[in-house]
Design a protein around this motif. Structure first.
Motif, PDB file in Angstrom:
ATOM      1  N   TYR A  17      33.652 -13.888   0.760  1.00 51.76           N
ATOM      2  CA  TYR A  17      35.015 -14.230   0.369  1.00 51.76           C
ATOM      3  C   TYR A  17      35.848 -12.966   0.191  1.00 51.76           C
ATOM      4  N   LYS A  18      37.149 -13.155   0.269  1.00 52.27           N
ATOM      5  CA  LYS A  18      38.083 -12.056   0.063  1.00 52.27           C
ATOM      6  C   LYS A  18      39.370 -12.644  -0.508  1.00 52.27           C
ATOM      7  N   ALA A  19      39.768 -12.169  -1.663  1.00 51.68           N
ATOM      8  CA  ALA A  19      40.968 -12.674  -2.330  1.00 51.68           C
ATOM      9  C   ALA A  19      42.072 -11.621  -2.278  1.00 51.68           C
ATOM     10  N   LEU A  20      43.249 -12.033  -1.849  1.00 44.36           N
ATOM     11  CA  LEU A  20      44.420 -11.162  -1.799  1.00 44.36           C
ATOM     12  C   LEU A  20      45.510 -11.744  -2.691  1.00 44.36           C
ATOM     13  N   GLU A  21      46.223 -10.890  -3.390  1.00 42.66           N
ATOM     14  CA  GLU A  21      47.276 -11.313  -4.309  1.00 42.66           C
ATOM     15  C   GLU A  21      48.649 -11.004  -3.720  1.00 42.66           C
ATOM     16  N   TRP A  22      49.574 -11.925  -3.921  1.00 41.82           N
ATOM     17  CA  TRP A  22      50.924 -11.737  -3.387  1.00 41.82           C
ATOM     18  C   TRP A  22      51.641 -10.620  -4.128  1.00 41.82           C
ATOM     19  N   ASN A  23      52.217  -9.709  -3.346  1.00 43.82           N
ATOM     20  CA  ASN A  23      52.971  -8.589  -3.897  1.00 43.82           C
ATOM     21  C   ASN A  23      54.429  -8.763  -3.500  1.00 43.82           C
ATOM     22  N   ALA A  24      55.279  -8.965  -4.521  1.00 40.05           N
ATOM     23  CA  ALA A  24      56.693  -9.240  -4.245  1.00 40.05           C
ATOM     24  C   ALA A  24      57.404  -8.022  -3.663  1.00 40.05           C
ATOM     25  N   GLU A  25      56.998  -6.820  -4.056  1.00 40.21           N
ATOM     26  CA  GLU A  25      57.688  -5.620  -3.574  1.00 40.21           C
ATOM     27  C   GLU A  25      57.471  -5.417  -2.084  1.00 40.21           C
ATOM     28  N   SER A  26      56.241  -5.615  -1.647  1.00 39.35           N
ATOM     29  CA  SER A  26      55.945  -5.431  -0.226  1.00 39.35           C
ATOM     30  C   SER A  26      56.037  -6.730   0.564  1.00 39.35           C
ATOM     31  N   SER A  27      56.215  -7.841  -0.147  1.00 39.56           N
ATOM     32  CA  SER A  27      56.351  -9.163   0.472  1.00 39.56           C
ATOM     33  C   SER A  27      55.150  -9.508   1.353  1.00 39.56           C
ATOM     34  N   LYS A  28      53.966  -9.218   0.826  1.00 39.61           N
ATOM     35  CA  LYS A  28      52.743  -9.580   1.558  1.00 39.61           C
ATOM     36  C   LYS A  28      51.580  -9.634   0.576  1.00 39.61           C
ATOM     37  N   TYR A  29      50.495 -10.213   1.048  1.00 38.30           N
ATOM     38  CA  TYR A  29      49.282 -10.299   0.234  1.00 38.30           C
ATOM     39  C   TYR A  29      48.500  -8.990   0.359  1.00 38.30           C
ATOM     40  N   VAL A  30      48.133  -8.430  -0.796  1.00 35.52           N
ATOM     41  CA  VAL A  30      47.431  -7.137  -0.818  1.00 35.52           C
ATOM     42  C   VAL A  30      46.215  -7.254  -1.731  1.00 35.52           C
ATOM     43  N   PRO A  31      45.209  -6.408  -1.545  1.00 33.79           N
ATOM     44  CA  PRO A  31      44.038  -6.412  -2.444  1.00 33.79           C
ATOM     45  C   PRO A  31      44.422  -5.936  -3.838  1.00 33.79           C
ATOM     46  N   ASN A  32      43.725  -6.488  -4.814  1.00 35.46           N
ATOM     47  CA  ASN A  32      43.930  -6.104  -6.213  1.00 35.46           C
ATOM     48  C   ASN A  32      42.556  -5.848  -6.826  1.00 35.46           C
ATOM     49  N   SER A  33      42.292  -4.590  -7.169  1.00 35.37           N
ATOM     50  CA  SER A  33      40.966  -4.225  -7.692  1.00 35.37           C
ATOM     51  C   SER A  33      40.703  -4.845  -9.065  1.00 35.37           C
ATOM     52  N   GLU A  34      41.761  -5.194  -9.794  1.00 29.43           N
ATOM     53  CA  GLU A  34      41.590  -5.790 -11.119  1.00 29.43           C
ATOM     54  C   GLU A  34      41.354  -7.301 -11.060  1.00 29.43           C
ATOM     55  N   LEU A  35      41.495  -7.858  -9.880  1.00 29.19           N
ATOM     56  CA  LEU A  35      41.323  -9.298  -9.718  1.00 29.19           C
ATOM     57  C   LEU A  35      39.835  -9.635  -9.604  1.00 29.19           C
ATOM     58  N   GLY A  36      39.400 -10.622 -10.360  1.00 25.08           N
ATOM     59  CA  GLY A  36      38.022 -11.089 -10.285  1.00 25.08           C
ATOM     60  C   GLY A  36      37.989 -12.553  -9.893  1.00 25.08           C
ATOM     61  N   MET A  37      36.843 -12.974  -9.372  1.00 23.22           N
ATOM     62  CA  MET A  37      36.713 -14.353  -8.910  1.00 23.22           C
ATOM     63  C   MET A  37      35.545 -15.023  -9.618  1.00 23.22           C
ATOM     64  N   ASN A  38      35.821 -16.182 -10.217  1.00 23.88           N
ATOM     65  CA  ASN A  38      34.762 -17.015 -10.783  1.00 23.88           C
ATOM     66  C   ASN A  38      34.185 -17.879  -9.670  1.00 23.88           C
ATOM     67  N   ILE A  39      32.873 -17.779  -9.474  1.00 22.89           N
ATOM     68  CA  ILE A  39      32.205 -18.491  -8.392  1.00 22.89           C
ATOM     69  C   ILE A  39      31.262 -19.515  -9.003  1.00 22.89           C
ATOM     70  N   GLU A  40      31.436 -20.766  -8.606  1.00 25.99           N
ATOM     71  CA  GLU A  40      30.569 -21.829  -9.088  1.00 25.99           C
ATOM     72  C   GLU A  40      30.138 -22.689  -7.908  1.00 25.99           C
ATOM     73  N   VAL A  41      28.830 -22.933  -7.820  1.00 26.27           N
ATOM     74  CA  VAL A  41      28.267 -23.817  -6.802  1.00 26.27           C
ATOM     75  C   VAL A  41      27.490 -24.902  -7.523  1.00 26.27           C
ATOM     76  N   GLU A  42      27.802 -26.150  -7.225  1.00 31.06           N
ATOM     77  CA  GLU A  42      27.203 -27.273  -7.938  1.00 31.06           C
ATOM     78  C   GLU A  42      26.611 -28.265  -6.955  1.00 31.06           C
ATOM     79  N   GLU A  43      25.404 -28.758  -7.270  1.00 33.02           N
ATOM     80  CA  GLU A  43      24.810 -29.828  -6.480  1.00 33.02           C
ATOM     81  C   GLU A  43      25.470 -31.147  -6.868  1.00 33.02           C
ATOM     82  N   VAL A  44      25.986 -31.864  -5.875  1.00 31.86           N
ATOM     83  CA  VAL A  44      26.723 -33.092  -6.152  1.00 31.86           C
ATOM     84  C   VAL A  44      25.809 -34.166  -6.730  1.00 31.86           C
ATOM     85  N   SER A  45      24.586 -34.264  -6.200  1.00 31.11           N
ATOM     86  CA  SER A  45      23.694 -35.350  -6.607  1.00 31.11           C
ATOM     87  C   SER A  45      23.204 -35.181  -8.040  1.00 31.11           C
ATOM     88  N   THR A  46      22.942 -33.964  -8.468  1.00 29.95           N
ATOM     89  CA  THR A  46      22.381 -33.729  -9.803  1.00 29.95           C
ATOM     90  C   THR A  46      23.383 -33.143 -10.781  1.00 29.95           C
TER      91      THR A  46
END
Length: 204
Positions: free
Chosen positions: A36-65
């Motif tokens: 995965y790769k997450a980019l954050e919108w930057n209003a000054e440059s008007s585009k999505y850019v990487p943000n080193s302070e941004l973190g991602m919570n990842i959860e994977v769940e079995e539907v049946s259990t």
């Protein structure tokens, strides 16, 4: 069989929308890998850019259990892996760890690639690999035995050479000693002869 799925999602802060689903039909052991790769919108440059302070919570769940097989916090760009021992559906949820507010207009663009494949062992391939390793090990043992025999032969040759050298040195020492004794005896005889010779000449 291996399938690859990809999706692009736009998420607001703390969004928990499901990004993608993976399903196994007949596989007993399924290993799924996600990038995965997450980019954050930057209003000054008007585009999505990487943000080193941004973190991602990842959860994977079995539907049946309902069991969470993955629950972790990762960086803005990374990968995760999860294994399922039974066939079935899984939900994969990714959300940012940034604190949302009523006045926040931050948007996150998420790239997500999922590869679903089987981790079932190929018995024939493993057996062939084991046989190959066994042959290599046998060759190494034969080479080690040959090296050991060569070392033993070299030790025997060194012992013979050492014994021969000691024998030659001993003979040379005795030969030198005999030469010294012979020279000393010769000098003694000559001195004795000269003393008698001069004594006779003086007596006349």
């Amino acid at each position: 069989m291996r399938s690859v799925a990809s999706s692009k999602n736009y998420q607001a802060e703390q969004s928990s929308k499901v990004g993608i689903r993976s399903k196994g039909d007949t596989l007993e052991l399924i290993v799924s890998k996600g990038n995965y790769k997450a980019l954050e919108w930057n209003a000054e440059s008007s585009k999505y850019v990487p943000n080193s302070e941004l973190g991602m919570n990842i959860e994977v769940e079995e539907v049946s259990t309902g069991e969470k097989v993955v629950k972790t916090l990762g960086p803005s760009e990374g990968k995760f892996t999860f294994t399922s021992h039974d066939a079935g559906d899984h939900t994969i949820c990714l959300s940012s760890n940034q604190t949302s507010s009523w006045f926040s207009n931050s948007h996150i663009k998420l790239y997500l690639d999922i590869a679903v494949g089987a981790a079932r062992h190929d018995v024939e391939k493993d057996r062939a690999h084991a046989n190959k390793l066994s042959d290599k090990l046998r060759d190494l043992n034969e080479k080690l035995e040959a090296i050991r025999r060569e070392q033993q032969y070299q030790r025997e040759r060194e012992a013979q050479f050492r014994n021969l050298s000691e024998s030659v040195n001993a003979k040379a020492m005795w030969y030198t000693l005999l030469q010294v004794i012979f020279l000393v005896g010769t000098c003694y005889w000559q001195l004795r002869f000269l003393r008698h010779f001069f004594a006779d000449r003086k007596g006349r």
